[in-house]
Each structure stands twice: as C-alpha cells, then as structure tokens.
Design an enzyme around this catalytic site. Sequence first.
Site, PDB file in Angstrom:
ATOM      1  N   ASN A 147       0.941  -1.052   0.161  1.00  0.00           N
ATOM      2  CA  ASN A 147      -0.016  -0.056   0.189  1.00  0.00           C
ATOM      3  C   ASN A 147       1.062   1.228  -0.221  1.00  0.00           C
ATOM      4  O   ASN A 147       1.901   1.341   0.806  1.00  0.00           O
ATOM      5  CB  ASN A 147      -1.002   0.084   1.218  1.00  0.00           C
ATOM      6  CG  ASN A 147      -2.000  -1.118   1.022  1.00  0.00           C
ATOM      7  OD1 ASN A 147      -2.339  -1.553   0.092  1.00  0.00           O
ATOM      8  ND2 ASN A 147      -2.398  -1.631   2.473  1.00  0.00           N
ATOM      9  N   HIS A 154       6.660  -1.596   3.542  1.00  0.00           N
ATOM     10  CA  HIS A 154       6.388  -3.057   3.940  1.00  0.00           C
ATOM     11  C   HIS A 154       5.465  -3.825   2.902  1.00  0.00           C
ATOM     12  O   HIS A 154       4.467  -3.296   2.302  1.00  0.00           O
ATOM     13  CB  HIS A 154       5.284  -3.240   5.287  1.00  0.00           C
ATOM     14  CG  HIS A 154       4.168  -2.297   5.492  1.00  0.00           C
ATOM     15  ND1 HIS A 154       4.361  -0.956   5.714  1.00  0.00           N
ATOM     16  CD2 HIS A 154       2.964  -2.539   5.115  1.00  0.00           C
ATOM     17  CE1 HIS A 154       3.089  -0.236   5.664  1.00  0.00           C
ATOM     18  NE2 HIS A 154       2.312  -1.477   5.486  1.00  0.00           N
ATOM     19  N   HIS A 196       2.839  -6.650   2.378  1.00  0.00           N
ATOM     20  CA  HIS A 196       1.927  -7.720   2.956  1.00  0.00           C
ATOM     21  C   HIS A 196       1.974  -9.204   2.248  1.00  0.00           C
ATOM     22  O   HIS A 196       2.048  -9.090   1.006  1.00  0.00           O
ATOM     23  CB  HIS A 196       0.354  -7.377   2.928  1.00  0.00           C
ATOM     24  CG  HIS A 196       0.086  -5.860   3.505  1.00  0.00           C
ATOM     25  ND1 HIS A 196      -0.349  -5.878   4.599  1.00  0.00           N
ATOM     26  CD2 HIS A 196       0.603  -4.776   3.338  1.00  0.00           C
ATOM     27  CE1 HIS A 196      -0.590  -4.782   4.935  1.00  0.00           C
ATOM     28  NE2 HIS A 196      -0.054  -3.913   4.073  1.00  0.00           N
TER      29      HIS A 196
HETATM   30  P1  DGP Z   1      -0.890  -0.460   5.640  1.00  0.00           P
HETATM   31  O1  DGP Z   1      -2.122   0.007   5.575  1.00  0.00           O
HETATM   32  O2  DGP Z   1      -0.442  -1.071   4.280  1.00  0.00           O
HETATM   33  O3  DGP Z   1       0.034   0.673   6.091  1.00  0.00           O
HETATM   34  O4  DGP Z   1      -0.660  -1.854   6.650  1.00  0.00           O
HETATM   35  C1  DGP Z   1      -0.328  -1.594   8.036  1.00  0.00           C
HETATM   36  C2  DGP Z   1      -0.162  -3.002   8.490  1.00  0.00           C
HETATM   37  O5  DGP Z   1       0.355  -3.140  10.076  1.00  0.00           O
HETATM   38  C3  DGP Z   1      -1.721  -3.217   9.012  1.00  0.00           C
HETATM   39  O6  DGP Z   1      -2.210  -4.458   8.463  1.00  0.00           O
HETATM   40  C4  DGP Z   1      -1.644  -3.400  10.775  1.00  0.00           C
HETATM   41  C5  DGP Z   1      -0.323  -3.681  11.015  1.00  0.00           C
HETATM   42  N1  DGP Z   1       0.137  -3.307  12.194  1.00  0.00           N
HETATM   43  C6  DGP Z   1      -0.177  -2.144  12.728  1.00  0.00           C
HETATM   44  N2  DGP Z   1       0.388  -1.788  13.977  1.00  0.00           N
HETATM   45  C7  DGP Z   1       0.865  -3.138  14.101  1.00  0.00           C
HETATM   46  C8  DGP Z   1       1.603  -3.634  15.284  1.00  0.00           C
HETATM   47  O7  DGP Z   1       1.874  -2.896  16.281  1.00  0.00           O
HETATM   48  N3  DGP Z   1       2.073  -4.831  14.989  1.00  0.00           N
HETATM   49  C9  DGP Z   1       1.902  -5.703  13.930  1.00  0.00           C
HETATM   50  N4  DGP Z   1       2.301  -6.932  14.020  1.00  0.00           N
HETATM   51  N5  DGP Z   1       1.114  -5.327  13.013  1.00  0.00           N
HETATM   52  C10 DGP Z   1       0.707  -3.878  13.115  1.00  0.00           C
END
Ligand code: DGP
Length: 155
Positions: A127, A140, A142
């Site tokens: 994203n 990142h 996914h």
């Molecule tokens: P995006 O929307 O592409 O920026 O995705 C960010 C992702 O990060 C979302 O799917 C949830 C994940 N996320 C957010 N905070 C945390 C966290 O503290 N720990 C983990 N494991 N994932 C997180």
Amino acid sequence: MAALSHRMLRLVLSHPTTRVVRRVSDEVTAAATAAAAGNKNPSNTIFSRILNKELPADIVYEDDKCIAFRDVSPVAKVHLLVIPRQPIPSLSVANNTDQNLLGHLLLVTKQLADEHNLQEGYRVVINNGPQGCQSVYHLHLHLIGGNQLSWPPGT
Ligand code: DGP
C-alpha cells in the site's frame, strides 16, 4: 427515517456486506490519519520500534536486511509483513540505490510463502500513500494467503 430497532441494527451491523464496508472505512480513516499526522518519518513508526525490539511482535524471519512478522489484524489465515531494516517510508520514495534491497524483500516474501505452505497461491501487496491506504510509513510488503482470496481488492 424511522430509527432502527436494536435488533434491526444488530442485524445490519453483523451482515457481511456491512462488516466489509466498516473495515474498508476503518482502513481509509487510518491511512488519512497517518498522512495528516505527518507520520512519514520511518525512524519513528511502530515498525521501527518492532525492529528495535522495543515492541513485541510475532517475528517469523530475520536477516541482516529485513525482518518479517505476523500482522496484528490479519485479513487471511496467513498475513505477514516483510519490512526492510533500512527506513524507507514508502515505495514511492525508493530509488535506484534500493534495487537490490527491493529484490531481496520480494525473494524473502517468496521464501516465506513456501515456508507457510502457500503453494495454492497468495497475494503480495504494497500500500502506498493515503489513497493506497498506507497507514504505517515504513515500507512493508503484505504476504496474504492460506485461504481463497477475492479480486478485485477494492475501489
Ligand atoms: P498498511 O495499511 O499497508 O500501512 O498496513 C499496516 C499494517 O500494519 C496493518 O495491516 C496492521 C499492521 N500493524 C499496525 N500496527 C501493528 C503492530 O503494532 N504490530 C503488528 N504486528 N502489526 C501492526
């Protein structure tokens, strides 16, 4: 319009279509909030704190260039995030010097897909920016799979 009874409201909110709409709207809001907060310094995100082991995460892979961990709110049976140690805020600001790193991230993602038995298929998503629903400004990937996914992913 007449107010909905509690029973009707419960039925509407629990309907799959409503749940999808609410989830999409949550993600759009999170992305807009992150962008509005100017949260574009990748050295100061939740992911940099996970990288520095200041915050716990279910880490499934680590090497000298990247780590991978389980997404805190998975959208499929397998939902991993692969992030570089180098703090690149988003794909749109990556450049030619990041070529090897970007290739490495993709190959690690492929390896993780194999290790998590995603031979039947999977999706890799990046994203980017508010309209792409990016909510954490540390690049990142996914990795999503483990069950049948739908397409298209959204409008
Ligand atoms: P995006 O929307 O592409 O920026 O995705 C960010 C992702 O990060 C979302 O799917 C949830 C994940 N996320 C957010 N905070 C945390 C966290 O503290 N720990 C983990 N494991 N994932 C997180």
